[in-house]
Design a protein around this motif. Structure first.
Motif, PDB file in Angstrom:
ATOM      1  N   PRO A   1       0.810  -1.220   0.000  1.00 10.32           N
ATOM      2  CA  PRO A   1       0.000   0.000   0.000  1.00 10.32           C
ATOM      3  C   PRO A   1       0.844   1.270   0.000  1.00 10.32           C
ATOM      4  CG  PRO A   1       0.282  -0.715   2.251  1.00 10.32           C
ATOM      5  CD  PRO A   1       1.082  -1.689   1.386  1.00 10.32           C
ATOM      6  N   PHE A   2       2.150   1.135  -0.225  1.00  5.84           N
ATOM      7  CA  PHE A   2       3.069   2.256  -0.030  1.00  5.84           C
ATOM      8  C   PHE A   2       3.370   3.035  -1.303  1.00  5.84           C
ATOM      9  CE2 PHE A   2       4.452  -1.032   3.136  1.00  5.84           C
ATOM     10  CZ  PHE A   2       3.826  -0.449   4.221  1.00  5.84           C
ATOM     11  N   CYS A   3       3.160   2.407  -2.453  1.00  3.01           N
ATOM     12  CA  CYS A   3       3.524   3.024  -3.727  1.00  3.01           C
ATOM     13  C   CYS A   3       2.389   2.811  -4.728  1.00  3.01           C
ATOM     14  CB  CYS A   3       4.813   2.413  -4.283  1.00  3.01           C
ATOM     15  SG  CYS A   3       6.195   2.368  -3.107  1.00  3.01           S
ATOM     16  N   ASN A   4       2.011   3.865  -5.435  1.00  3.85           N
ATOM     17  CA  ASN A   4       0.927   3.791  -6.409  1.00  3.85           C
ATOM     18  C   ASN A   4       1.462   4.036  -7.815  1.00  3.85           C
ATOM     19  OD1 ASN A   4      -1.181   3.576  -4.358  1.00  3.85           O
ATOM     20  ND2 ASN A   4      -0.721   5.720  -3.904  1.00  3.85           N
ATOM     21  N   PRO A   5       1.132   3.162  -8.794  1.00  6.87           N
ATOM     22  CA  PRO A   5       1.627   3.372 -10.153  1.00  6.87           C
ATOM     23  C   PRO A   5       1.152   4.705 -10.716  1.00  6.87           C
ATOM     24  CG  PRO A   5      -0.099   1.689 -10.112  1.00  6.87           C
ATOM     25  CD  PRO A   5       0.244   1.989  -8.686  1.00  6.87           C
ATOM     26  N   ASP A   6       2.093   5.440 -11.316  1.00  5.91           N
ATOM     27  CA  ASP A   6       1.774   6.793 -11.780  1.00  5.91           C
ATOM     28  C   ASP A   6       1.260   6.845 -13.208  1.00  5.91           C
ATOM     29  OD1 ASP A   6       4.045   6.295 -13.280  1.00  5.91           O
ATOM     30  OD2 ASP A   6       5.287   7.793 -12.285  1.00  5.91           O
ATOM     31  N   GLY A   7       1.167   5.690 -13.865  1.00  3.11           N
ATOM     32  CA  GLY A   7       0.689   5.661 -15.244  1.00  3.11           C
ATOM     33  C   GLY A   7       1.738   6.005 -16.267  1.00  3.11           C
ATOM     34  N   LYS A   8       2.966   6.247 -15.812  1.00  2.88           N
ATOM     35  CA  LYS A   8       4.061   6.608 -16.716  1.00  2.88           C
ATOM     36  C   LYS A   8       5.214   5.622 -16.618  1.00  2.88           C
ATOM     37  CE  LYS A   8       2.936  11.484 -15.878  1.00  2.88           C
ATOM     38  NZ  LYS A   8       3.431  12.775 -15.334  1.00  2.88           N
ATOM     39  N   GLY A   9       4.982   4.512 -15.965  1.00  2.00           N
ATOM     40  CA  GLY A   9       6.018   3.495 -15.814  1.00  2.00           C
ATOM     41  C   GLY A   9       6.690   3.506 -14.460  1.00  2.00           C
ATOM     42  N   GLY A  10       6.358   4.466 -13.605  1.00  2.00           N
ATOM     43  CA  GLY A  10       6.948   4.547 -12.283  1.00  2.00           C
ATOM     44  C   GLY A  10       5.886   4.513 -11.198  1.00  2.00           C
ATOM     45  N   PHE A  11       6.270   4.957  -9.994  1.00  2.00           N
ATOM     46  CA  PHE A  11       5.371   4.942  -8.849  1.00  2.00           C
ATOM     47  C   PHE A  11       5.477   6.258  -8.083  1.00  2.00           C
ATOM     48  CE2 PHE A  11       6.010   0.515  -9.760  1.00  2.00           C
ATOM     49  CZ  PHE A  11       4.828  -0.114  -9.408  1.00  2.00           C
ATOM     50  N   ASP A  12       4.348   6.670  -7.480  1.00  2.00           N
ATOM     51  CA  ASP A  12       4.318   7.778  -6.534  1.00  2.00           C
ATOM     52  C   ASP A  12       4.282   7.200  -5.120  1.00  2.00           C
ATOM     53  OD1 ASP A  12       4.057   9.833  -8.513  1.00  2.00           O
ATOM     54  OD2 ASP A  12       1.920   9.365  -8.685  1.00  2.00           O
ATOM     55  N   ARG A  13       4.916   7.884  -4.179  1.00  2.00           N
ATOM     56  CA  ARG A  13       4.789   7.489  -2.778  1.00  2.00           C
ATOM     57  C   ARG A  13       3.369   7.796  -2.301  1.00  2.00           C
ATOM     58  NH1 ARG A  13      10.096  10.006  -2.085  1.00  2.00           N
ATOM     59  NH2 ARG A  13       9.070  11.805  -1.096  1.00  2.00           N
ATOM     60  N   ASP A  14       2.753   6.835  -1.621  1.00  2.00           N
ATOM     61  CA  ASP A  14       1.411   7.051  -1.102  1.00  2.00           C
ATOM     62  C   ASP A  14       1.461   8.101   0.001  1.00  2.00           C
ATOM     63  OD1 ASP A  14      -1.474   5.781  -1.051  1.00  2.00           O
ATOM     64  OD2 ASP A  14      -0.894   6.145   1.029  1.00  2.00           O
ATOM     65  N   TYR A  15       0.621   9.129  -0.121  1.00  2.00           N
ATOM     66  CA  TYR A  15       0.696  10.265   0.799  1.00  2.00           C
ATOM     67  C   TYR A  15       0.316   9.874   2.225  1.00  2.00           C
ATOM     68  CZ  TYR A  15       0.326  15.009   2.581  1.00  2.00           C
ATOM     69  OH  TYR A  15       0.510  16.161   3.313  1.00  2.00           O
ATOM     70  N   GLU A  16      -0.626   8.946   2.371  1.00  2.00           N
ATOM     71  CA  GLU A  16      -1.073   8.562   3.711  1.00  2.00           C
ATOM     72  C   GLU A  16      -0.091   7.645   4.422  1.00  2.00           C
ATOM     73  OE1 GLU A  16      -5.623   7.989   4.097  1.00  2.00           O
ATOM     74  OE2 GLU A  16      -5.183   7.527   2.004  1.00  2.00           O
ATOM     75  N   LEU A  17       0.504   6.703   3.706  1.00  2.00           N
ATOM     76  CA  LEU A  17       1.277   5.639   4.347  1.00  2.00           C
ATOM     77  C   LEU A  17       2.773   5.675   4.067  1.00  2.00           C
ATOM     78  CD1 LEU A  17      -1.171   2.633   3.761  1.00  2.00           C
ATOM     79  CD2 LEU A  17      -0.968   4.097   5.782  1.00  2.00           C
ATOM     80  N   ASN A  18       3.209   6.512   3.124  1.00  2.74           N
ATOM     81  CA  ASN A  18       4.631   6.461   2.756  1.00  2.74           C
ATOM     82  C   ASN A  18       5.115   7.797   2.195  1.00  2.74           C
ATOM     83  OD1 ASN A  18       7.111   5.006   2.405  1.00  2.74           O
ATOM     84  ND2 ASN A  18       6.641   4.747   0.237  1.00  2.74           N
ATOM     85  N   ARG A  19       4.588   8.896   2.737  1.00  3.43           N
ATOM     86  CA  ARG A  19       4.894  10.183   2.121  1.00  3.43           C
ATOM     87  C   ARG A  19       6.379  10.534   2.204  1.00  3.43           C
ATOM     88  NH1 ARG A  19       1.441  14.200   5.935  1.00  3.43           N
ATOM     89  NH2 ARG A  19       0.046  12.403   5.776  1.00  3.43           N
ATOM     90  N   ASP A  20       7.087  10.012   3.230  1.00  4.01           N
ATOM     91  CA  ASP A  20       8.517  10.317   3.364  1.00  4.01           C
ATOM     92  C   ASP A  20       9.403   9.226   2.791  1.00  4.01           C
ATOM     93  OD1 ASP A  20       8.108   8.332   5.182  1.00  4.01           O
ATOM     94  OD2 ASP A  20       8.698   9.481   6.955  1.00  4.01           O
ATOM     95  N   GLY A  21       8.802   8.164   2.242  1.00  7.15           N
ATOM     96  CA  GLY A  21       9.577   7.091   1.628  1.00  7.15           C
ATOM     97  C   GLY A  21      10.261   6.168   2.608  1.00  7.15           C
TER      98      GLY A  21
END
Length: 431
Positions: free
Chosen positions: A303-323
């Motif tokens: 639940p920590f990383c969400n696919p960004d639709g461009k081949g990578g991932f965004d950090r989930d703001y609620e559970l992993n905003r600081d990585g």
């Protein structure tokens, strides 16, 4: 080997008719398509043919679906809340019905009970072990296998293969499990099992035993034998299937909902950052639903990383905003993104690609999914998805059908289940 028996039979018939074979007979780079290939024919509004006696709602009025030009669509059977499908080696159709604890069999248009008394039976797979054919059935708390003899209309006594799986009866979950239905595949002597998340997004599933939002593998001939954690970060893998002729396990995944804006993008166009906000216009289009090739040891983000639709991932703001909980740069890339919140369920390899029914969204401001898509494969990789069946949503925006799963019949047609209207359809390609 999810529904591989049906796929192999369909491929054999196609080969006998001097058309190109499926992946079990020919490398994907040699495939050149077949007459009536889904991705090559424009959609055409086509009346749903309804046999006498099967015209209860929603077929108490004319219904139309958009299918490739030259294809036909007909009601094959009516089964309330029909879910997953499996074609028997004898050519009959099994249909799971989790809501009643039953699996039904359809032979020559007649629906009868194959087995009952199960706990939310969902996915089904035929596989041969030690020279004997078995039907594997995934219940919410276990997997059973049933010896199968050609022509069986009733299940033989079952044998438990995997037991003690988490579901709503698990004490720590206190009766709450959002995705307790199980999906399986069998390949060689191994059983592959998806244990989905209990929640939209939570840390507890990542530290449970067994780990949830994960895929495990077991010995297909034992009871809880040789359990191995295969891959993690997979929120809810509904469809599991091995690509014919390969050792590649593929899955379609239901991703999370109600994601907060992960960065400083301006979603509403007011010139200000919307970071950390929950906004309908953002949630509608984020994140995509993953179509993945499952790697041993792979991590797919949730639940920590969400696919960004461009081949990578965004950090989930609620559970992993600081990585700190996960390095999203190390998450396994998805192979293809399907429409956000479209809820892909079944996955069936068919001809030179894959068929994926999209069950449909529950919280989007505009309907997403409610259709069946075809994903062509070339050089072993999926191409852009195209619509195979649409039209389950009316002009008023309300759905009258929700596709779930597909199975390839011996004659090359497709059978598609719909738990919204309680229907199994037969889609017959053009010749």
């Amino acid at each position: 080997m999810r529904k591989l028996w049906a796929a192999v039979l369909a491929g054999a018939i196609a080969l006998a008719a001097c058309t190109n074979s499926d992946h079990s007979e020919q490398p994907p780079e040699q495939a050149t398509g077949q007459p009536g290939s889904p991705e090559e024919s424009p959609p055409t509004r086509t009346p749903v043919q309804v046999p006498t006696g099967l015209n209860a709602a929603p077929f108490d009025q004319p219904r139309y679906l958009d299918v490739p030009a030259g294809w036909t669509v007909a009601v094959y059977a009516r089964i309330d809340k029909a879910r997953f499908l499996a074609l028997t080696p004898s050519g009959d159709l099994l249909v799971s019905q989790p809501s009643t604890g039953k699996i039904h069999i359809v032979r020559a248009g007649k629906v009868t009970e194959f087995v009952s008394g199960l706990r939310q039976p969902h996915d089904m797979v035929f596989a041969q072990l030690g020279g004997k054919m078995y039907l594997f059935v995934a219940e919410s708390h276990r997997v059973q296998r049933y010896p199968y003899t050609d022509g069986d209309l009733k299940a033989q006594p079952g044998q438990v293969v995997v037991d003690g799986l988490p579901d709503s009866s698990t004490p720590e979950l206190r009766g709450s499990y959002a995705h307790q239905l199980k999906n399986i595949a069998v390949h060689g002597d191994r059983l592959y099992l998806s244990i989905a998340s209990t929640c939209n997004a939570c840390v507890s599933d990542t530290v449970s035993d067994p780990r949830r939002a994960a895929i495990y593998t077991y010995a297909a001939a034992g009871t809880n034998a040789e359990r191995k954690l295969l891959a993690t970060g997979i929120r809810n893998a509904e469809g599991l299937a091995f690509r014919p002729g390969t050792d590649e396990l593929w899955a379609v995944v239901n991703n999370r909902d109600n994601t907060l804006v992960p960065d400083d993008r301006d979603v509403d166009g007011d010139g200000q950052s919307d970071k950390g906000k929950r906004m309908a216009q953002f949630v509608d289009d984020y994140p995509i639903e993953p179509f993945i090739k499952v790697r041993d040891g792979g991590f797919y983000g949730w639940p920590f990383c969400n696919p960004d639709g461009k081949g990578g991932f965004d950090r989930d703001y609620e559970l992993n905003r600081d990585g700190q909980r996960a390095d999203c740069a190390k998450a396994d890339p998805i192979a293809l993104g399907l429409p956000p919140h479209s809820a892909p369920l079944g996955l069936t390899f068919y001809r030179d690609g894959a068929v994926v029914p999209l069950h449909g969204s529950w919280n989007s401001t505009k309907p997403a999914g409610y259709k069946v898509q075809f994903i062509p494969f070339g050089n072993g990789t999926p191409g852009a998805a195209t619509d195979l069946v649409t039209g389950f949503v009316g002009p008023d925006g309300r759905w009258w059908g929700r596709p779930v799963d597909a199975a390839a019949d011996r004659d090359g047609s497709l059978l598609v289940s719909d738990d919204g209207s309680g229907t199994v359809y037969r889609l017959t390609p053009s010749k």
